[in-house]
Design an enzyme around this catalytic site. Structure first.
Site, PDB file in Angstrom:
ATOM      1  CD  GLN A 195       3.572   5.955   2.484  1.00 16.33           C
ATOM      2  OE1 GLN A 195       2.588   5.411   2.003  1.00 16.33           O
ATOM      3  NE2 GLN A 195       4.567   5.258   3.015  1.00 16.33           N
ATOM      4  CG  HIS A 238       0.747   6.972   5.439  1.00 11.41           C
ATOM      5  ND1 HIS A 238       1.936   7.387   5.997  1.00 11.41           N
ATOM      6  CD2 HIS A 238       0.893   5.639   5.225  1.00 11.41           C
ATOM      7  CE1 HIS A 238       2.754   6.351   6.120  1.00 11.41           C
ATOM      8  NE2 HIS A 238       2.146   5.270   5.661  1.00 11.41           N
ATOM      9  N   GLY A 258       0.836  -1.200   0.000  1.00 16.09           N
ATOM     10  CA  GLY A 258       0.000   0.000   0.000  1.00 16.09           C
ATOM     11  C   GLY A 258       0.865   1.242   0.000  1.00 16.09           C
ATOM     12  CB  CYS A 314       5.468   2.235   7.440  1.00 11.01           C
ATOM     13  SG  CYS A 314       5.009   3.695   6.489  1.00 11.01           S
ATOM     14  CG  LEU A 315       6.719   0.968   1.389  1.00  8.42           C
ATOM     15  CD1 LEU A 315       6.023   1.285   0.079  1.00  8.42           C
ATOM     16  CD2 LEU A 315       7.850  -0.024   1.171  1.00  8.42           C
ATOM     17  CG  HIS A 328      -0.328   1.496   7.411  1.00  8.20           C
ATOM     18  ND1 HIS A 328       0.604   1.023   8.317  1.00  8.20           N
ATOM     19  CD2 HIS A 328       0.359   2.297   6.554  1.00  8.20           C
ATOM     20  CE1 HIS A 328       1.802   1.529   8.013  1.00  8.20           C
ATOM     21  NE2 HIS A 328       1.687   2.294   6.943  1.00  8.20           N
ATOM     22  CD  GLU A 329      -1.082   2.656   2.828  1.00  2.48           C
ATOM     23  OE1 GLU A 329      -0.546   3.777   2.890  1.00  2.48           O
ATOM     24  OE2 GLU A 329      -0.437   1.603   2.909  1.00  2.48           O
TER      25      GLU A 329
HETATM   26 NI    NI Z   1       2.970   3.298   5.583  1.00  2.00          NI
END
Ligand code: NI
Length: 180
Positions: free
Chosen positions: A52, A138, A47, A92-93, A134-135
């Protein structure tokens, strides 16, 4: 647009902004979704949220399929209800070194829009539910590590620093972590 594709990393303050709702469903929005999917696939995440990659816009992309061929795009996503609790093991990225257990809602109802502005109304459970939560965080400037008590977070960061030195930086066997 290529120069915009920097994947922001914690503690970058731009990850803390509240993203703006999408009002124009145009070619630029579709191009942004395509860029997001590209970054997500290249980074092997399941995701990604627009902020991000430094676009404070309320749009998220997800692909939880094993074959990585079922992209989902949600514009202006919003939870309308939720039920139950579940513990998810997340990464998380934008916070590459940390993995930890986070409490999430087990099932959710999501209201969102497609790239053409049409409405989406879905129920989600399991990994999809976790990933959506989670997204959306963000989009509100929130990161999964915000759920961790600060003492535990300090300990985690020390552990990670040690692990990096040991060069054997692998997740323990038998653990499944969702990188979102
Ligand atoms: Ni993330």
């Amino acid at each position: 647009m290529e120069q915009d594709l920097e994947l922001l990393q914690f503690p970058d303050e731009r990850l803390r902004k509240v993203s703006k709702p999408v009002e124009r469903f145009d070619a630029g929005l579709t191009a942004l979704a395509e860029s997001m999917l590209r970054v997500m696939y290249e980074s092997k995440g399941i995701g990604l949220a627009a902020p991000q990659i430094n676009h404070p816009t309320r749009m998220i992309v997800i692909d939880i399929s094993e074959d990585r061929n079922s992209p989902l795009v949600f514009v202006n996503p919003k939870l309308t209800s939720f039920k139950g609790n579940v513990e998810s093991n997340e990464g998380c990225l934008s916070v590459p070194e940390i993995r930890t257990i986070v409490k999430r809602h087990k099932t959710i109802s999501l209201l969102a829009q497609n790239l053409d502005g049409s409405k989406i109304n879905i129920e989600a459970g399991d990994l999809l539910s976790i990933c959506i939560q989670h997204e959306i965080d963000h989009l509100d400037g929130k990161l999964f590590i915000d759920y961790i008590p600060s003492i535990k977070l300090q300990r985690l960061r020390k552990q990670i620093a040690k692990q990096k030195k040991l060069s054997n930086n692998q997740a323990p066997q038998g653990t499944t972590v969702s990188i979102v």
